[in-house]
Design a protein around this motif. Sequence first.
Motif, PDB file in Angstrom:
ATOM      1  N   ASP A  59      44.380  34.687  34.082  1.00 42.57           N
ATOM      2  CA  ASP A  59      45.352  34.048  35.210  1.00 42.57           C
ATOM      3  C   ASP A  59      45.959  34.926  36.178  1.00 42.57           C
ATOM      4  O   ASP A  59      46.537  34.499  37.228  1.00 42.57           O
ATOM      5  CB  ASP A  59      46.254  32.987  34.872  1.00 42.57           C
ATOM      6  CG  ASP A  59      45.885  31.797  34.048  1.00 42.57           C
ATOM      7  OD1 ASP A  59      44.572  31.441  34.452  1.00 42.57           O
ATOM      8  OD2 ASP A  59      46.594  31.061  33.050  1.00 42.57           O
ATOM      9  N   ARG A  60      45.952  36.134  36.051  1.00 41.31           N
ATOM     10  CA  ARG A  60      46.788  37.217  36.668  1.00 41.31           C
ATOM     11  C   ARG A  60      45.689  37.769  37.791  1.00 41.31           C
ATOM     12  O   ARG A  60      46.181  38.442  38.694  1.00 41.31           O
ATOM     13  CB  ARG A  60      47.295  38.409  35.888  1.00 41.31           C
ATOM     14  CG  ARG A  60      48.299  38.043  34.830  1.00 41.31           C
ATOM     15  CD  ARG A  60      49.637  37.607  35.244  1.00 41.31           C
ATOM     16  NE  ARG A  60      50.407  37.681  34.178  1.00 41.31           N
ATOM     17  CZ  ARG A  60      51.298  38.300  33.749  1.00 41.31           C
ATOM     18  NH1 ARG A  60      51.401  39.397  34.459  1.00 41.31           N
ATOM     19  NH2 ARG A  60      52.401  38.028  32.756  1.00 41.31           N
ATOM     20  N   VAL A  61      44.439  37.331  37.521  1.00 46.77           N
ATOM     21  CA  VAL A  61      43.371  37.848  38.504  1.00 46.77           C
ATOM     22  C   VAL A  61      43.624  37.232  40.014  1.00 46.77           C
ATOM     23  O   VAL A  61      43.929  35.955  40.129  1.00 46.77           O
ATOM     24  CB  VAL A  61      41.946  37.705  37.934  1.00 46.77           C
ATOM     25  CG1 VAL A  61      40.870  37.966  39.217  1.00 46.77           C
ATOM     26  CG2 VAL A  61      41.826  38.225  36.682  1.00 46.77           C
ATOM     27  N   LEU A 120      36.372  39.264  31.658  1.00 39.28           N
ATOM     28  CA  LEU A 120      37.810  39.073  31.969  1.00 39.28           C
ATOM     29  C   LEU A 120      38.323  39.555  33.221  1.00 39.28           C
ATOM     30  O   LEU A 120      39.451  39.046  33.820  1.00 39.28           O
ATOM     31  CB  LEU A 120      38.352  39.869  30.855  1.00 39.28           C
ATOM     32  CG  LEU A 120      40.020  40.335  30.626  1.00 39.28           C
ATOM     33  CD1 LEU A 120      40.673  38.669  30.435  1.00 39.28           C
ATOM     34  CD2 LEU A 120      40.307  41.086  29.596  1.00 39.28           C
ATOM     35  N   GLY A 121      38.021  40.659  33.698  1.00 37.75           N
ATOM     36  CA  GLY A 121      38.519  41.047  35.234  1.00 37.75           C
ATOM     37  C   GLY A 121      38.134  40.341  36.250  1.00 37.75           C
ATOM     38  O   GLY A 121      38.950  40.267  37.351  1.00 37.75           O
ATOM     39  N   ASP A 180      30.985  46.513  29.341  1.00 36.84           N
ATOM     40  CA  ASP A 180      31.181  46.390  30.662  1.00 36.84           C
ATOM     41  C   ASP A 180      30.995  44.672  31.114  1.00 36.84           C
ATOM     42  O   ASP A 180      31.669  44.373  31.910  1.00 36.84           O
ATOM     43  CB  ASP A 180      30.423  47.169  31.594  1.00 36.84           C
ATOM     44  CG  ASP A 180      28.992  47.054  31.387  1.00 36.84           C
ATOM     45  OD1 ASP A 180      28.407  46.491  30.060  1.00 36.84           O
ATOM     46  OD2 ASP A 180      28.034  47.545  32.176  1.00 36.84           O
ATOM     47  N   GLY A 181      30.082  44.205  30.517  1.00 40.00           N
ATOM     48  CA  GLY A 181      29.892  42.755  30.694  1.00 40.00           C
ATOM     49  C   GLY A 181      31.131  41.817  30.262  1.00 40.00           C
ATOM     50  O   GLY A 181      31.573  41.030  30.886  1.00 40.00           O
ATOM     51  N   CYS A 182      31.581  42.132  29.075  1.00 40.44           N
ATOM     52  CA  CYS A 182      32.671  41.431  28.543  1.00 40.44           C
ATOM     53  C   CYS A 182      33.902  41.628  29.249  1.00 40.44           C
ATOM     54  O   CYS A 182      34.558  40.661  29.770  1.00 40.44           O
ATOM     55  CB  CYS A 182      32.939  41.771  27.235  1.00 40.44           C
ATOM     56  SG  CYS A 182      31.699  40.956  26.161  1.00 40.44           S
ATOM     57  N   MET A 212      39.438  46.386  36.045  1.00 44.99           N
ATOM     58  CA  MET A 212      40.567  45.295  35.977  1.00 44.99           C
ATOM     59  C   MET A 212      40.607  44.802  34.683  1.00 44.99           C
ATOM     60  O   MET A 212      41.372  44.603  33.967  1.00 44.99           O
ATOM     61  CB  MET A 212      40.244  44.454  36.968  1.00 44.99           C
ATOM     62  CG  MET A 212      41.294  43.365  37.095  1.00 44.99           C
ATOM     63  SD  MET A 212      43.073  44.077  37.528  1.00 44.99           S
ATOM     64  CE  MET A 212      42.729  44.023  39.393  1.00 44.99           C
ATOM     65  N   GLY A 213      39.329  44.431  33.998  1.00 37.58           N
ATOM     66  CA  GLY A 213      39.322  43.924  32.756  1.00 37.58           C
ATOM     67  C   GLY A 213      40.069  44.784  31.841  1.00 37.58           C
ATOM     68  O   GLY A 213      40.789  44.380  30.704  1.00 37.58           O
TER      69      GLY A 213
END
Length: 488
Positions: A455-457, A250-251, A244-246, A434-435
């Motif tokens: 970059d899509r976030v 990313l998300g 979850d942290g990683c 989301m990640g």
Amino acid sequence: MDCFVGVDVGTTNVKALALVPTDLNTILAHASASIDTINPKPGYAEQDVTAVWDAFAEVMADVNAQLKQAGHVATHVAFSTAMHSLLAMDGQGKPLSHAILWSDNRAEEQANQLRTSQKALGDSIYQQTGTPIHPMIPLCKLAWLQEHDPRLLHRAARFGSIKEYLWHRLTGQFEIDYSMATATGLFDPAKQQWSQLAIEYAGVRPDQLSAFVPTTQQRPLLTTDDTAKLGFSDQVSLVIGASDGCLANLGAGGIKPGITTLTIGTSGAVRQTVKTPLRDPDGRLFCYWLDRDHYVVGGPTNNGGNVLEWIEQLLQKETQAVLDEAGTVPPGADGLLFLPYLQGERAPLWNAAARGAYLNIDFRHTQAHFVRAALEGVLFNMLSINQLLTKQTGPSRVVHANGGFAQSPLWVQMLADMAGIPVRLNASNESGSMGGILLIMKTLGIVKSLDEAADRVSFGNTIEPDSANSRAYQKIFKQWETARSQVV
């Protein structure tokens, strides 16, 4: 229309959302189900993994029903999962015990020994694994089992996490992604194998542990009576995902240098993403694998939103009323300081026995001062974690903030003022899910890299620091650090 599903299996909830990769701002389906934690003794925290499966199944059936009604089909599912859980299983993957959670402190004695009388061994294991020594990690939990439940240790055919239990039930495979493996305290990422030093200490054999796979590993859904109830098509592909942290990093779009991701839910974490593995000389920071080119380094705290919940219970007031009260007091709460260690602490202290305290109390301090000081104490602790982090990674230029605290403009403004840099709020608070969806996009080649995926976030507001408050907080933070060193 085809879509992707990101699933976040946390400690208190299973959540999922569905999106199409061409429009990450429109949620097609969303569902959540709660998970109960069992506390059989003080300091113990367990979950019945069959109940976790039931919550997961409920969420998947709900999401797929929503998608079907809207004319969509889930083609890929990825998993973000809480770290550090441990359960014993038989050879068919059936649980022989409850899962011991990250918040369980029964292995405090074993962790303390690795940090004191067996420090050389503990330091070596940390340098190999990148996982700080603490009761939360499976390494210490297995050592506890050796002493307190050796029959279970020898009876179990396998040991694994909640994620491995779910993955086996979904695919028939005993596999662990590299990201989850780096959170066990048992894995040597440099050699991409179980650390011989760690597993000998823990008292387990490699054949009792899962096979390693990349975070992009895909498997078809196993056809069983259980999986039929999830509502997926026969063609769905499962992507194992990461911790979850990683995936939260990313998300949240926190991939490039200079971006710090700060999350406060019940607990909290401060993280950055780096290209090469890092180690803190004093073993205070974790370093977890996201993929071969990205590692998430940082520190978790036990004390985040739970401090606010504690204040609410004390005052018998709702969240907004408590926050409004804090807003009536100036930065620094007129000298009142709070150490937020209500449930021991992980980073930066890694001391399960640490406890909280109010300091400098005098007659002018009102209820509002106590509330303000508590909120500031949580952020000061996060700031101290970030100081350790930036010594390894370089200074931050922006904070990406998410979690429940991000819904409070006051608390977020405090963060910006303390950090002295802008704070960007994620458009979606579901950064783990989301990640997972962004990882699917990388797996399928829709994006060429995780940098491009990040970059899509999308983001909401950006909160700028107040310069006068920032100057004041620099002095107050030094006072808070001095007070902590004298008390903890």
